[in-house]
Motif scaffolding. Structure first.
Motif, short mmCIF file in Angstrom:
data_model
loop_
_atom_site.label_atom_id
_atom_site.label_comp_id
_atom_site.label_asym_id
_atom_site.label_seq_id
_atom_site.Cartn_x
_atom_site.Cartn_y
_atom_site.Cartn_z
N ILE A 162 21.57 5.32 11.18
CA ILE A 162 20.86 5.96 12.81
C ILE A 162 22.12 5.49 13.88
O ILE A 162 22.79 4.35 14.03
N THR A 163 22.10 6.20 15.02
CA THR A 163 22.57 5.66 16.23
C THR A 163 22.09 5.42 17.23
O THR A 163 21.48 6.79 17.58
N ILE A 164 22.47 5.08 17.47
CA ILE A 164 21.34 3.94 18.84
C ILE A 164 22.41 4.74 20.51
O ILE A 164 23.75 3.64 19.83
N VAL A 165 22.70 5.14 21.25
CA VAL A 165 22.54 5.76 22.61
C VAL A 165 22.38 5.22 23.99
O VAL A 165 21.22 5.32 23.95
N VAL A 166 23.10 4.25 24.06
CA VAL A 166 22.65 3.28 25.35
C VAL A 166 23.45 3.74 26.79
O VAL A 166 24.80 4.18 26.84
N ASP A 167 23.11 3.91 27.70
CA ASP A 167 23.82 3.72 29.60
C ASP A 167 24.43 2.93 29.39
O ASP A 167 24.20 1.64 29.49
#
Length: 179
Positions: A162-167
């Motif tokens: 899974i890939t989690i993208v945060v700002d």
């Protein structure tokens, strides 16, 4: 405790001192351990494992509040510092209260698992989101963009990633299960 040191697999111990629960390994010096404030009345009727779970849940709840801009202790505003130039460190993220002394360095996955999308995706790939923080896998981390800031965390489990993208504020922008 019914757990293992993430560095040497020895059984960690739980200590309580000055209002803090600490889980640490006495067999090696490679693991920084886990420490978080926990009121002593939380020990009533709980085993060491139950105290560790309660402390982990408390820390996750507090991290979720702090990530969203509210200090879990004084309700003041918080500032998230993503150390983009220290991307390979265990505590890439630092969250500080702008009013009181609340300051915490956190590993990415434990601080994100309170998000329902992240917890669901972890569960989908066979990673129990209720594991102790130190038992969660260490994601592969990369800076995808500096303007706007986007950091990607890849987590593997059961042959799927899974890939989690945060700002820049450590807010979850997306969770991709590759399905």
């Amino acid at each position: 405790m019914d757990s293992a040191c993430p560095r040497c697999d020895a059984a960690p111990i739980l200590r309580y001192e000055r209002g803090f629960v600490a889980v640490e390994c006495r067999a090696c010096d490679d693991w920084v351990g886990f420490t978080y404030p926990f009121p002593k009345n939380g020990f009533a009727g709980r085993s060491a494992d139950a105290v560790a779970r309660a402390t982990t849940r408390r820390a996750r709840h507090h991290m979720a509040m702090a990530r969203e801009g509210q200090c879990p202790f004084c309700t003041g505003a918080t500032t998230v510092d993503l150390r983009l130039d220290e991307i390979e460190t265990d505590h890439l993220i630092e969250i500080a209260c702008d009013t009181c002394t609340f300051l915490v360095g956190v590993a990415p996955l434990p601080a994100l698992v309170f998000d329902e999308r992240v917890a669901g995706a972890l569960d989908d790939v066979g990673i129990d989101p209720e594991r102790y923080d130190w038992e969660l896998p260490t994601p592969t981390t990369r800076v995808a963009s500096r303007d706007p800031v986007r950091i990607e965390f890849d987590v593997s489990g059961d042959g799927t990633a899974i890939t989690i993208v945060v700002d820049e504020g450590f807010g979850v922008r997306s969770v991709d299960t590759g399905q």
